[in-house]
Design a protein around this motif. Structure first.
Motif, PDB file in Angstrom:
ATOM      1  N   ARG A   1      -7.103  -3.249   3.506  1.00 31.76           N
ATOM      2  CA  ARG A   1      -6.385  -4.028   2.490  1.00 31.76           C
ATOM      3  C   ARG A   1      -6.405  -5.517   2.837  1.00 31.76           C
ATOM      4  N   ILE A   2      -6.174  -5.833   4.099  1.00 32.72           N
ATOM      5  CA  ILE A   2      -6.143  -7.231   4.543  1.00 32.72           C
ATOM      6  C   ILE A   2      -7.497  -7.899   4.321  1.00 32.72           C
TER       7      ILE A   2
ATOM      8  N   ALA B   1      -9.870  -7.027   2.282  1.00 29.84           N
ATOM      9  CA  ALA B   1     -10.186  -7.131   0.856  1.00 29.84           C
ATOM     10  C   ALA B   1      -9.581  -8.394   0.267  1.00 29.84           C
ATOM     11  N   LEU B   2      -8.372  -8.727   0.668  1.00 30.63           N
ATOM     12  CA  LEU B   2      -7.728  -9.961   0.207  1.00 30.63           C
ATOM     13  C   LEU B   2      -8.447 -11.182   0.767  1.00 30.63           C
ATOM     14  N   ASP B   3      -8.875 -11.094   2.024  1.00 32.90           N
ATOM     15  CA  ASP B   3      -9.615 -12.184   2.651  1.00 32.90           C
ATOM     16  C   ASP B   3     -10.884 -12.492   1.871  1.00 32.90           C
TER      17      ASP B   3
ATOM     18  N   ALA C   1     -11.608 -11.537  -1.309  1.00 39.41           N
ATOM     19  CA  ALA C   1     -11.313 -11.890  -2.696  1.00 39.41           C
ATOM     20  C   ALA C   1     -10.946 -13.362  -2.822  1.00 39.41           C
ATOM     21  N   ALA C   2     -10.298 -13.911  -1.794  1.00 44.90           N
ATOM     22  CA  ALA C   2      -9.890 -15.319  -1.831  1.00 44.90           C
ATOM     23  C   ALA C   2     -11.080 -16.261  -1.823  1.00 44.90           C
TER      24      ALA C   2
ATOM     25  N   GLU D   1      -2.753 -18.429   3.348  1.00 45.34           N
ATOM     26  CA  GLU D   1      -2.926 -16.981   3.230  1.00 45.34           C
ATOM     27  C   GLU D   1      -3.741 -16.430   4.396  1.00 45.34           C
ATOM     28  N   ASP D   2      -4.749 -17.184   4.842  1.00 47.18           N
ATOM     29  CA  ASP D   2      -5.547 -16.769   5.994  1.00 47.18           C
ATOM     30  C   ASP D   2      -4.669 -16.609   7.230  1.00 47.18           C
TER      31      ASP D   2
ATOM     32  N   ARG E   1      -2.831 -13.429   7.018  1.00 48.82           N
ATOM     33  CA  ARG E   1      -3.704 -12.272   7.263  1.00 48.82           C
ATOM     34  C   ARG E   1      -4.040 -12.147   8.741  1.00 48.82           C
TER      35      ARG E   1
END
Length: 219
Positions: free
Chosen positions: A60-61, A63-65, A67-68, A82-83, A86
């Motif tokens: 999950r983490i 995937a967000l990394d 996507a950003a 956000e990084d 994470r």
């Protein structure tokens, strides 16, 4: 100091042959400093016991990394905050020794290669080494060998040293001036090929291609 020497030395540190698959039979730990790092690393443990909950959280983490960083209008100040969050979440899993699989370490390496200090890049390189040692599956988009090389290059550049493999480029803001960052003369193309990294001549040509695209000369 050759790239092969570095790979073998990493294998000795991790207690396993880095390019032979498998992995350590017992959990191993490493202590990294970095007073200026956000977050500070401290001691992390490379676990061996599968933890499906931790693997899902790590997936999950990352995937967000990723996507950003999709093409579009990116607010890098927001991404930086956000990084850091994470990295903090990933570090909690590492400190607890909850990451154990090749995919876990590959994903964690992706997160820490977006760090803000040399020790973050060093940890990313160690994590990529763990993924490589555990036989991470091949990927057409981002091979684990390439990530192992790229994290080493980023780590070295952050210390003011030349990169070894030629994976890192820089660009003058708002200008079409992509260039390959300095590369040491010791690493060979054969060593690059072993990790799935393009030959140095191709890397230099890639900078020219990126500049031509930036100027609208190529699609």
């Amino acid at each position: 100091m050759s790239a092969v020497w570095r790979v073998v030395t990493l294998a000795a540190l991790l207690g396993t042959p880095a390019l032979a698959g498998g992995g350590p039979r017992v959990a191993t730990s490493v202590l990294l400093g970095g007073a200026s790092c956000q977050p500070y690393i401290g001691r992390v443990t490379f676990g061996v016991t599968p933890d499906t909950g931790a693997s899902r959280e790590m997936a999950r983490i990352v995937a967000l990394d990723q996507a950003a960083r999709q093409p579009g209008q990116i607010d890098w100040a927001v991404v930086a905050r956000e990084d850091e969050a994470r990295r903090t979440q990933t570090l909690a899993l590492l400190r607890a020794g909850r990451l154990s699989s090749a995919a876990d370490y590959f994903n964690a390496a992706l997160v820490f290669q977006h760090g803000n200090c040399p020790q973050h890049y060093q940890l990313a390189h160690l994590l990529a080494g763990q993924a490589l040692a555990r036989g991470a599956p091949a990927s057409d988009t981002l091979p684990v060998g390439w990530l192992f090389a790229a994290t080493f290059d980023r780590w070295q550049l952050s210390l003011g040293r030349p990169q070894a493999y030629g994976t890192q480029f820089s660009n003058t803001p708002d200008r079409c001036e992509w260039r390959l960052e300095p590369v040491d003369a010791v690493t060979t193309d054969a060593q690059r090929e072993r990790l799935g990294v393009p030959a140095l001549g191709l890397a230099r040509a890639q900078a020219d291609i990126m500049n031509a695209r930036c100027r609208g000369e190529l699609p």
